[in-house]
Design a protein around this motif. Structure first.
Motif, PDB file in Angstrom:
ATOM      1  N   PRO A 133       6.535  -1.285  18.055  1.00 22.76           N
ATOM      2  CA  PRO A 133       6.618  -0.153  17.169  1.00 22.76           C
ATOM      3  C   PRO A 133       6.700  -0.512  15.680  1.00 22.76           C
ATOM      4  O   PRO A 133       6.117  -0.056  14.934  1.00 22.76           O
ATOM      5  CB  PRO A 133       7.921   0.615  17.547  1.00 22.76           C
ATOM      6  CG  PRO A 133       7.855   0.388  19.039  1.00 22.76           C
ATOM      7  CD  PRO A 133       7.220  -1.122  19.226  1.00 22.76           C
ATOM      8  N   GLU A 134       7.232  -1.640  15.309  1.00 20.01           N
ATOM      9  CA  GLU A 134       7.367  -2.105  14.067  1.00 20.01           C
ATOM     10  C   GLU A 134       6.296  -2.655  13.434  1.00 20.01           C
ATOM     11  O   GLU A 134       5.880  -2.626  12.070  1.00 20.01           O
ATOM     12  CB  GLU A 134       8.561  -3.171  13.931  1.00 20.01           C
ATOM     13  CG  GLU A 134       8.044  -4.663  14.531  1.00 20.01           C
ATOM     14  CD  GLU A 134       9.430  -5.452  14.319  1.00 20.01           C
ATOM     15  OE1 GLU A 134       9.160  -6.548  14.055  1.00 20.01           O
ATOM     16  OE2 GLU A 134      10.857  -5.051  14.864  1.00 20.01           O
ATOM     17  N   LEU A 135       5.192  -3.117  14.359  1.00 21.25           N
ATOM     18  CA  LEU A 135       3.986  -3.378  13.646  1.00 21.25           C
ATOM     19  C   LEU A 135       2.796  -2.164  13.708  1.00 21.25           C
ATOM     20  O   LEU A 135       1.785  -2.490  12.937  1.00 21.25           O
ATOM     21  CB  LEU A 135       3.173  -4.490  14.758  1.00 21.25           C
ATOM     22  CG  LEU A 135       4.047  -5.619  14.936  1.00 21.25           C
ATOM     23  CD1 LEU A 135       3.310  -6.716  15.593  1.00 21.25           C
ATOM     24  CD2 LEU A 135       4.588  -6.393  13.470  1.00 21.25           C
ATOM     25  N   LEU A 136       3.159  -0.918  14.150  1.00 22.73           N
ATOM     26  CA  LEU A 136       2.311   0.112  14.136  1.00 22.73           C
ATOM     27  C   LEU A 136       2.360   0.670  12.731  1.00 22.73           C
ATOM     28  O   LEU A 136       3.029   0.823  12.211  1.00 22.73           O
ATOM     29  CB  LEU A 136       2.575   1.075  15.005  1.00 22.73           C
ATOM     30  CG  LEU A 136       2.599   0.575  16.700  1.00 22.73           C
ATOM     31  CD1 LEU A 136       2.978   1.655  17.659  1.00 22.73           C
ATOM     32  CD2 LEU A 136       1.173   0.153  16.991  1.00 22.73           C
ATOM     33  N   PRO A 137       0.919   1.302  12.215  1.00 22.72           N
ATOM     34  CA  PRO A 137       0.692   1.522  10.790  1.00 22.72           C
ATOM     35  C   PRO A 137       1.210   2.989  10.797  1.00 22.72           C
ATOM     36  O   PRO A 137       0.212   3.874  10.573  1.00 22.72           O
ATOM     37  CB  PRO A 137      -0.750   1.329  10.754  1.00 22.72           C
ATOM     38  CG  PRO A 137      -1.147   1.656  12.141  1.00 22.72           C
ATOM     39  CD  PRO A 137      -0.425   1.028  12.989  1.00 22.72           C
ATOM     40  N   HIS A 138       2.381   3.216  10.681  1.00 22.33           N
ATOM     41  CA  HIS A 138       3.077   4.569  10.670  1.00 22.33           C
ATOM     42  C   HIS A 138       2.648   5.311   9.382  1.00 22.33           C
ATOM     43  O   HIS A 138       1.974   6.561   9.420  1.00 22.33           O
ATOM     44  CB  HIS A 138       4.391   4.627  10.889  1.00 22.33           C
ATOM     45  CG  HIS A 138       4.801   3.976  12.291  1.00 22.33           C
ATOM     46  ND1 HIS A 138       4.978   4.794  13.321  1.00 22.33           N
ATOM     47  CD2 HIS A 138       5.613   2.707  12.621  1.00 22.33           C
ATOM     48  CE1 HIS A 138       5.407   4.183  14.492  1.00 22.33           C
ATOM     49  NE2 HIS A 138       5.715   2.621  13.855  1.00 22.33           N
ATOM     50  N   LEU A 139       2.927   4.745   8.257  1.00 23.31           N
ATOM     51  CA  LEU A 139       2.559   5.333   6.913  1.00 23.31           C
ATOM     52  C   LEU A 139       1.099   5.454   6.829  1.00 23.31           C
ATOM     53  O   LEU A 139       0.767   6.553   6.425  1.00 23.31           O
ATOM     54  CB  LEU A 139       3.046   4.417   5.673  1.00 23.31           C
ATOM     55  CG  LEU A 139       2.785   4.973   4.278  1.00 23.31           C
ATOM     56  CD1 LEU A 139       3.397   6.296   4.151  1.00 23.31           C
ATOM     57  CD2 LEU A 139       3.388   4.022   3.385  1.00 23.31           C
ATOM     58  N   GLU A 140       0.105   4.662   7.124  1.00 24.78           N
ATOM     59  CA  GLU A 140      -1.036   4.472   7.044  1.00 24.78           C
ATOM     60  C   GLU A 140      -1.761   5.611   7.782  1.00 24.78           C
ATOM     61  O   GLU A 140      -2.642   6.298   7.687  1.00 24.78           O
ATOM     62  CB  GLU A 140      -1.879   3.197   7.203  1.00 24.78           C
ATOM     63  CG  GLU A 140      -1.644   2.084   6.331  1.00 24.78           C
ATOM     64  CD  GLU A 140      -0.405   1.350   6.671  1.00 24.78           C
ATOM     65  OE1 GLU A 140       0.619   1.904   7.538  1.00 24.78           O
ATOM     66  OE2 GLU A 140      -0.084   0.375   6.217  1.00 24.78           O
TER      67      GLU A 140
END
Length: 483
Positions: A133-140
C-alpha cells in the motif's frame, strides 16, 4: 470458512464460553453456517477468540449436546442442527450439497487459508504478489479520478472491446515493444486472470491439455481446471521454459496450447533468454501450438529492460499477449488487456459481454489517463527504485539468516525470490508455525506439488522493518523444525 473478527468481551458479566456458544448458535440459526458446514478447529477458534482452548471445548460441547453440532469421522466438527431443523415444517436447505455441485473448482485449501489470513490484523505477508500500500500511487490516482470526473464520465455500459482511447494507447505501447497491434486487435479485460477465464471457456474444449512451466502460478488457481482442462508441466532451467521439450510434451498430451510467463516468471523470477525465446517460437509455430504469453511483470525490471516479448516475434498470429496494470499501478483498478488476432478477440469479447457486460468504464478512463498523460512512466521510475531497495533488504536478510539452510538466485525484476531449502521439511508444519508468529508464507507446493523444499518470497509487499524481522524469525522456525 472465513472467521469473523468478533471476540468475546472480557468485561461482560456473561462467561466467555457462553458468549462463544451464543455466537456460534446465531451463525447457525441465522443461516450463515448451514447444515453440513465444517467449523474451524478448536485451536483456530481459540486463537481467533483469544481464549483458552478449554473455553472453546466447553462451548462446542454445549452445542453438540443441543444437537446443533456433531463430530465427523474424518475429524473436525460439522453443523447438523437437528433441533430446530426437526421442528421446522420442512428441513432447512442443505447448501453444502449445492456448494459441492458447482462446476467451478474451489481454490486449494492452502490458497483459501492464505487469502483469509492476508487480512488478519498484524499478519506480515512475506509472499503476497502485489505492491505494498505504501507504494501505490494514492495521490496521483486521486488526481486522475478527479480529472476523469471533471469530463462528465460515462455512466452507461461500454463497447464490447473496451474504451477506444485506452485501446489506442495500448496499441501504441505494444508497437514500441515490436508487437504489430491496432486498437481492433486489443481487448480490455478486468485483469489478466479474467483473460485466462475467457480463454478457457471460449477457445478450448473440455478435456484439453494445457502446457505450463513447472513450477507455475497456474497451479495455484483452478481457472483452466474448472473449465475441464488438464495442466501438464514442462520443466524449466536457468534460461526459462525448456523449449527443447515442448514439442514432445505437446505430442504426448495432445496439447491445445502453451501458457508461459517468460519475463520475471511467477514464482521463480526467471527471465527467459533471447535465444530461448527464439527457440520456443520456432517450436510452437512448427507444431501449430498456440501460446498465451503472460507479460504482466514486464515493466518491473530492476537491472535492465528485458528481451522483447514472444509476441514481437510472432508473424503468424500464434500468440495471445496478456498485460495488466494490477502489478504496476493498482490491483483494485482491475484493468488488463489481450492482444491477438481479431476473430479470437471478438469471440472472447462476446463471452465477456455475457459475463459482466464490459469492464468498468470509469476504470478504463482512469487507465487511459495514466497511460496518456506520461504519469505511468514517471510512476514506474519511482517503483523500480523502491523495489531495488526492497530487493536489497531481502537479499541482505537472506544472506544473514538463510546462508546455511537455503539457496536462491537474485531476480532481475518482478516481485519474487524462489527460496530452496537445503533439506526437506513438513510444509504444513512450517506454514502453521510461521502463521502462529503472524508470518504468512506461500509454500512452493502451491506452484508445483513436488516443490516441497521451496518458498515463494515477495519483496514487494511487507514493510522493510517487517521484512527483516520476519525473515529472521522464519529462519529460526526452519532451524527449529530441522533440529
Amino acid at each position: 470458512m472465513e472467521q469473523s473478527h468478533w471476540q468475546p468481551s472480557r468485561q461482560s458479566a456473561t462467561p466467555l464460553h457462553m458468549q462463544i456458544t451464543q455466537y456460534i448458535r446465531d451463525k447457525i440459526v441465522g443461516g450463515e453456517w448451514p447444515v453440513g458446514t465444517r467449523i474451524p478447529s478448536q485451536r483456530k477458534l481459540a486463537e481467533a477468540f483469544k481464549v483458552n482452548r478449554s473455553t472453546v471445548v466447553t462451548a462446542l460441547d454445549e452445542l453438540t449436546a443441543a444437537g446443533m453440532l456433531e463430530g465427523c469421522k474424518g475429524g473436525g466438527t460439522r453443523v447438523v442442527n437437528h433441533t430446530w431443523g426437526a421442528l421446522a415444517a420442512t428441513p432447512p436447505t442443505n447448501w453444502n450439497d449445492y456448494v459441492k455441485s458447482g462446476i467451478h473448482r474451489p481454490n486449494l485449501p492452502a490458497v483459501q487459508e492464505i487469502n483469509r489470513a492476508e487480512f488478519h490484523p498484524g499478519v506480515i505477508r512475506l509472499g503476497t504478489g502485489e505492491l505494498s500500500p505504501e507504494l501505490l500511487p494514492h495521490l496521483e490516482m486521486s488526481n486522475v479520478l478527479r480529472r476523469v470526473a471533471d469530463r462528465t464520465p460515462p455512466l452507461g455500459y461500454g463497447e464490447p472491446m473496451g474504451d477506444l482511447r485506452l485501446r489506442e494507447l495500448l496499441a501504441a505501447r505494444l508497437q514500441k515493444l515490436g508487437i504489430a497491434a491496432s486498437p481492433a486487435s486489443v481487448l480490455i479485460v478486468s485483469g489478466a486472470l479474467q483473460a485466462l477465464q475467457l480463454i478457457s471457456v471460449g477457445l478450448l474444449e473440455p478435456g484439453s491439455a494445457v502446457l505450463v512451466e513447472r513450477p507455475s502460478y497456474l497451479y495455484s488457481v483452478p481457472v483452466f481446471q474448472s473449465a475441464g482442462m488438464k495442466l501438464r508441466g514442462v520443466p524449466m532451467d536457468e534460461n526459462g521454459l525448456r523449449a527443447d521439450l515442448v514439442g514432445a510434451y505437446a505430442r504426448q498430451y495432445n496439447a491445445s496450447l502453451l501458457y508461459t510467463i517468460p519475463t520475471f516468471h511467477n514464482p521463480s523470477g526467471t527471465i527467459m533468454s533471447e535465444a530461448r525465446r527464439g527457440q520456443l517460437m520456432e517450436v510452437t509455430e512448427a507444431g501449430g501450438l498456440p501460446v498465451i504469453e503472460d507479460d504482466v511483470y514486464r515493466d518491473l525490471w530492476l537491472d535492465a529492460p528485458p528481451p522483447r516479448p514472444l509476441k514481437a516475434r510472432d508473424a503468424s498470429g500464434n500468440v495471445l499477449y496478456l498485460g495488466s496494470l494490477s502489478k504496476t499501478v493498482s490491483p483494485g483498478l482491475r484493468i488488463g488487456w489481450i492482444a491477438g488476432p481479431q476473430p479470437v478477440l471478438e469471440r472472447l469479447a462476446d463471452i465477456k459481454m455475457q459475463s459482466d457486460y464490459g469492464s468498468s468504464t470509469l476504470s478504463q478512463q482512469a487507465a487511459a489517463e495514466w497511460l496518456g498523460s506520461g504519469m505511468y512512466e514517471q510512476h514506474m521510475e519511482r517503483i523500480r527504485e523502491r523495489l531495488r531497495e526492497r530487493r536489497a533488504v531481502m537479499l541482505n536478510s537472506l544472506d544473514r539468516h538463510f546462508a546455511g539452510i537455503a539457496s536462491w538466485k537474485v531476480p532481475a525484476g518482478g516481485f519474487y525470490v524462489w527460496l530452496k531449502l537445503h533439506a526437506p521439511l513438513p510444509a504444513r508444519t512450517l506454514f502453521d508455525q510461521a502463521l502462529r508468529r503472524n508470518i504468512l508464507i506461500n509454500p512452493g507446493h502451491l506452484y508445483d506439488r513436488d516443490a516441497n523444499q521451496h518458498i515463494r518470497l515477495s519483496y514487494a509487499f511487507a514493510s522493510l522493518d517487517d521484512m527483516e524481522r520476519s525473515l529472521a524469525q522464519l529462519a529460526e522456525i526452519i532451524e527449529s523444525i530441522l533440529s
